[in-house]
Enzyme design. Structure first.
Site, PDB file in Angstrom:
ATOM      1  CB  CYS B 224      22.770  12.723  37.862  1.00  0.00           C
ATOM      2  SG  CYS B 224      23.677  11.784  36.624  1.00  0.00           S
ATOM      3  CB  CYS B 294      -8.436  53.189  20.721  1.00  0.00           C
ATOM      4  SG  CYS B 294      -9.411  54.078  19.502  1.00  0.00           S
ATOM      5  CB  CYS B 297      -5.884  55.097  16.880  1.00  0.00           C
ATOM      6  SG  CYS B 297      -6.049  55.353  18.644  1.00  0.00           S
ATOM      7  CB  CYS B 307     -19.851  55.799  32.570  1.00  0.00           C
ATOM      8  SG  CYS B 307     -19.461  56.950  31.250  1.00  0.00           S
ATOM      9  CB  CYS B 320     -19.614  50.794  24.309  1.00  0.00           C
ATOM     10  SG  CYS B 320     -19.996  49.594  25.599  1.00  0.00           S
TER      11      CYS B 320
END
Lengths: 134, 515
Positions: B224, B294, B297, B307, B320
């Site tokens: 343009c 976590c 916290c 693991c 876990c």
């Protein structure tokens, strides 16, 4: 083309007439005195409307050149005028050897040295001249 | 012309044409292209300032007008005046000030000879050799400015075209080394025998003119070549408004920053936000894909091996990795099959533990705050991209409905309107999250956020309704619903935008950053 200039030699290559081998003698009373500095000069397609390209092939300790031999000179950049010639360009470079301009540097470390310890800088320039340009 | 009466140029020169008022007689000689798209309301139905779309021809005319009027004031010819204006960045007031102060200096700076001898002609000079390429002879024509530096016409034209093609500024000087005299447009025209080069030169002048003007800007649209003129624009007010303009090519953009519509965010906020996104989103991506918080916290934890039994280094909570539950709840270790019920782990005593880790939480909070806004910003952006898809699906839907049920095509258009409104509102929402990120909490920001969430809810409702199944049985009621909701949504959008923009100009909001 006109009368040869003392201390400056420019010879075009046989296979490429736009390409010149140049030798500039170090001006007397400068740290480059006694040296023969090789340069290459190339006339680009735009020449003479655009500036020629020039660069030092011989190592030189000078605030307005860099490690690759490129030169910081106004007429090779924005102040180029088609009325200038190869001859005037080379004369300007010779004049630059006589009067280095550390306020408009291309190598900052060299310029810094030149400004803070001119004596030592000139000594180094002399050493380099003796080592590389003779 | 009557504008001489206005020629009381005050020292303030925020407006380019202080003494050339945009008066009505100027409007009359506008070409058609200037008048189109001059609506005073935009897609969001918000009042916007008047603007004009200018073609290159219009710009040349505008520039010539300016040169003309200034020339009359200075009592100089147009050619000379143009050089002077170029040298003063097309600011007539500045030029006038300098010119009145020191006429000789102003002329010298612009490279105009003080005592113009007539040298604007090509002439043959016997026994003269051009100093550039050494042409001589009877068929060689020479030209010189009043500096009397003579060069042949061939060298001159090559000199000029090199300057034009290298785009070294607008100014073309005499080729002589250190000669400051400048060539006028008429002289360039005389010496160049190539129309395409001359057009390039004129384009450089126009480019320069547009870029120097505060009230003109190029349209950023692909291919343009139009410029937009926004007479009411100035750099000061642009700090608290967003001036949207739309070019005749369809590109709609912010006059100040040339980005797409980013209301209600101000240009500065947009800048900061985009910068922040560039800086932070990578970190964010890495964090969200490689870490989990976590559960007690909120400390980010990267699991780089081992693991699923995780002991938080920060608060020593054992959990876990898979389900984020307390490890003790896992009877058979190393396999997690406990269904996660959200918020089940928010035991009160665990929350107590988390309070100890203020610093970690603080930086986490900042990140969370950013993430909160970024996710919403990003979500709207993605929805806008999906809207394209929705639009084509809707069009198909319109097709089938009208074919199968005997509705006329026009009766079904409400669906398409709804989708377009959705896109528009999502854009508003998207940028509103950039604004609320920087906004400090107070009553005003509460109103902002209320407006934001009203719009957001309405948008989602409408989106759902648009994508719902439309059958011959429910089409009447659905249409009514969609029509109502579309009207409501676009109303909310308009209110949200105009209220926020009003808030900026009344300085209602406080921001965490300096604007």
């Amino acid at each position: 083309m006109n009368d040869p200039v003392p201390g400056i030699q420019a010879i075009p290559h046989e296979d490429n007439l736009r390409y010149f081998s140049v030798v500039i003698d170090g001006p007397s009373q400068s740290p480059y005195e006694g040296g023969h500095f090789k340069l290459e000069l190339y006339l680009p397609e735009e020449y003479p409307m655009g500036p020629p390209k020039v660069r030092f092939l011989t190592k030189i300790y000078h605030p307005n050149t860099d490690k690759l031999g490129r030169i910081c000179l106004d007429i090779l950049k924005d102040r180029w005028s088609p009325a200038l010639q190869i001859r005037t360009v080379l004369l300007s470079i010779q004049a630059l050897l006589s009067a280095p301009n550390p306020d408009d540097p291309l190598s900052n470390d060299v310029a810094e040295n030149w400004k803070t310890n001119e004596k030592e800088a000139i000594e180094t320039a002399k050493e380099w001249t003796a080592k590389y340009a003779v | 012309m009557e504008e001489e009466s206005d020629y009381s140029y005050q020292s303030s020169f925020e407006e380019e044409d202080l003494f050339f008022e945009y008066n009505h007689d100027y409007q009359e000689d506008l070409s058609p292209s200037q008048l189109e798209d001059n609506s005073s309301k935009d897609k969001n139905n918000i009042e916007i300032a008047k603007f004009n779309v200018l073609s290159i021809q219009d710009l040349i005319k505008k520039k010539d007008d300016l040169v003309n009027r200034t020339a009359q004031l200075l009592d100089l010819d147009n050619d000379t005046t143009q050089l002077l204006l170029e040298n003063y960045r097309w600011k007539p007031q500045k030029l006038l000030e300098k010119y009145m102060e020191n006429q000789e200096e102003a002329l010298f700076q612009a490279g105009i000879p003080q005592d113009p001898k007539c040298s604007d002609c090509l002439q043959t000079i016997p026994d003269f050799t051009c100093p550039i390429m050494f042409e001589s002879g009877e068929d060689v024509k020479f030209f010189s400015l009043s500096c009397n530096h003579k060069f042949c016409s061939l060298c001159y034209s090559m000199h000029i075209s090199t300057k034009i093609n290298n785009r070294i500024g607008y100014r073309i000087n005499c080729p002589e080394y250190k000669c400051n005299l400048s060539l006028k447009e008429s002289q360039i025209k005389l010496l160049l025998n190539d129309d395409s080069e001359l057009n390039k030169y004129i384009m450089i002048i126009i480019q320069n003119y547009v870029e120097a003007s505060d009230t003109l800007t190029w349209c950023p649209g692909v291919d343009c070549d139009k410029a937009i003129e926004l007479p009411s624009f100035n750099k000061v007010t642009s700090r608290y408004t967003v001036s949207m303009v739309t070019c005749s090519c369809g590109t709609s953009f912010c006059f100040n920053c040339k980005n797409q519509d980013h209301r209600p965010a101000l240009c500065q906020l947009l800048d900061m936000w985009l910068q922040k996104c560039r800086d932070d989103s990578e970190t964010l991506n890495w964090l969200s894909s490689n870490t989990k918080d976590c559960p007690t916290c909120k400390y980010p934890i990267e699991k780089n091996g081992g693991c699923n039994h995780i002991t938080c280094r920060n608060c020593a909570y054992q959990f876990c990795w898979v389900c984020l539950q307390d490890w003790n709840k896992h009877r058979d270790n190393y396999s997690c099959n406990i269904f996660v019920e959200s918020a089940s782990y928010e035991d009160e005593e665990l929350i107590e533990v988390s309070k100890k880790n203020d610093i970690a939480i603080d930086s986490r909070k900042k990140l969370e705050r950013y993430m909160f806004h970024y996710i919403r910003f990003d979500n709207q952006e993605k929805s806008i991209k999906l809207a394209q898809d929705l639009l084509s699906r809707t069009e198909k839907k319109i097709d089938t409905i009208s074919k199968n049920n005997g509705f006329s095509w026009i009766e079904i258009q409400f669906l398409k309107d709804a989708v377009l409104t959705l896109t528009l509102c999502r854009n508003t929402l998207k940028w509103s999250f950039a604004v609320s990120y920087y906004m400090e909490k107070n009553n005003m920001s509460a109103i902002f956020e209320d407006n934001q969430s009203d719009l957001s809810c309405a948008v989602e409702d409408l989106n759902e309704l648009v994508e719902s199944k439309i059958t011959p049985e429910n089409i009447d009621s659905t249409r009514r619903k969609i029509l109502d909701l579309t009207a409501y949504v676009s109303d909310r959008n308009r209110i949200f935008l105009s209220d926020t923009m009003g808030g900026y100009s009344e300085d209602r909001y406080k921001f965490m950053v300096q604007l």
